[in-house]
Design a protein around this motif. Structure first.
Motif, PDB file in Angstrom:
ATOM      1  N   LEU A 140       0.847  -1.195   0.000  1.00 52.93           N
ATOM      2  CA  LEU A 140       0.000   0.000   0.000  1.00 52.93           C
ATOM      3  C   LEU A 140       0.882   1.245   0.000  1.00 52.93           C
ATOM      4  O   LEU A 140       2.010   1.211   0.490  1.00 52.93           O
ATOM      5  N   ILE A 141       0.342   2.344  -0.521  1.00 53.56           N
ATOM      6  CA  ILE A 141       0.998   3.636  -0.416  1.00 53.56           C
ATOM      7  C   ILE A 141       0.641   4.169   0.971  1.00 53.56           C
ATOM      8  O   ILE A 141      -0.507   4.071   1.402  1.00 53.56           O
ATOM      9  N   GLN A 142       1.628   4.708   1.689  1.00 51.32           N
ATOM     10  CA  GLN A 142       1.375   5.184   3.045  1.00 51.32           C
ATOM     11  C   GLN A 142       1.850   6.620   3.216  1.00 51.32           C
ATOM     12  O   GLN A 142       2.976   6.962   2.852  1.00 51.32           O
ATOM     13  N   CYS A 143       0.997   7.468   3.785  1.00 51.14           N
ATOM     14  CA  CYS A 143       1.359   8.851   4.083  1.00 51.14           C
ATOM     15  C   CYS A 143       2.215   8.876   5.344  1.00 51.14           C
ATOM     16  O   CYS A 143       1.801   8.373   6.393  1.00 51.14           O
ATOM     17  N   ALA A 144       3.377   9.481   5.245  1.00 49.71           N
ATOM     18  CA  ALA A 144       4.292   9.541   6.386  1.00 49.71           C
ATOM     19  C   ALA A 144       3.758  10.433   7.502  1.00 49.71           C
ATOM     20  O   ALA A 144       4.107  10.249   8.658  1.00 49.71           O
ATOM     21  N   THR A 145       2.913  11.391   7.185  1.00 51.53           N
ATOM     22  CA  THR A 145       2.438  12.341   8.190  1.00 51.53           C
ATOM     23  C   THR A 145       1.356  11.757   9.089  1.00 51.53           C
ATOM     24  O   THR A 145       1.427  11.866  10.309  1.00 51.53           O
TER      25      THR A 145
END
Length: 105
Positions: free
Chosen positions: A62-67
Motif C-alpha cells: 500500500l501507499i502510506q502517508c508519512a504524516t
C-alpha cells in the motif's frame, strides 16, 4: 508525453519520487504495472514520502502517508484507512515503452 525514468529505474514493488516542471509526483510499480500520482495527501496536502523515494508501507503493498499513516491502494489511489478514508490520490496518465516511463503533463 514526458519521459520520467527508464523502466529499469523503477523495480517491481518499489516507488520513486519525481519533480517534473515544479510538480511533485511519484511512481509505483506493482505486478509489472506502473502507477503515477501527484505527491499530495488529500487530507492535509502534504507530501507522502517517509524519505526520498519511500512511498510504500513496510509490506510494499500500500501507499502510506508519512504524516498521518493514511493507506492508499496502489492500483487506484483510494484511501482505505486513515483520516482521508474514501478520498483518493490524484492519478497522472502514464505509459511505458522500451525507452521508459512517460507521463502526460
Amino acid at each position: 508525453m514526458k519521459l520520467i525514468c527508464t523502466g529499469a529505474e523503477l523495480a517491481d514493488n518499489s516507488s520513486r519520487g519525481f519533480d517534473i516542471d515544479s510538480q511533485k509526483l511519484f511512481a509505483v510499480r506493482r505486478g509489472g504495472q506502473v502507477y503515477v500520482y501527484i505527491n499530495r495527501c488529500p487530507h492535509r496536502g502534504v507530501g507522502l514520502e517517509w524519505k526520498p523515494d519511500q512511498f510504500l508501507d513496510p509490506s510494499n503493498s500500500l501507499i502510506q502517508c508519512a504524516t498521518h499513516g493514511a493507506l492508499f491502494l496502489i492500483e487506484d489511489g483510494e484511501c482505505v484507512a486513515g483520516p482521508c478514508a474514501g478520498q483518493s490520490l490524484t492519478p497522472v496518465a502514464c505509459r511505458e515503452d522500451e525507452q521508459g516511463i512517460w507521463i502526460d503533463p
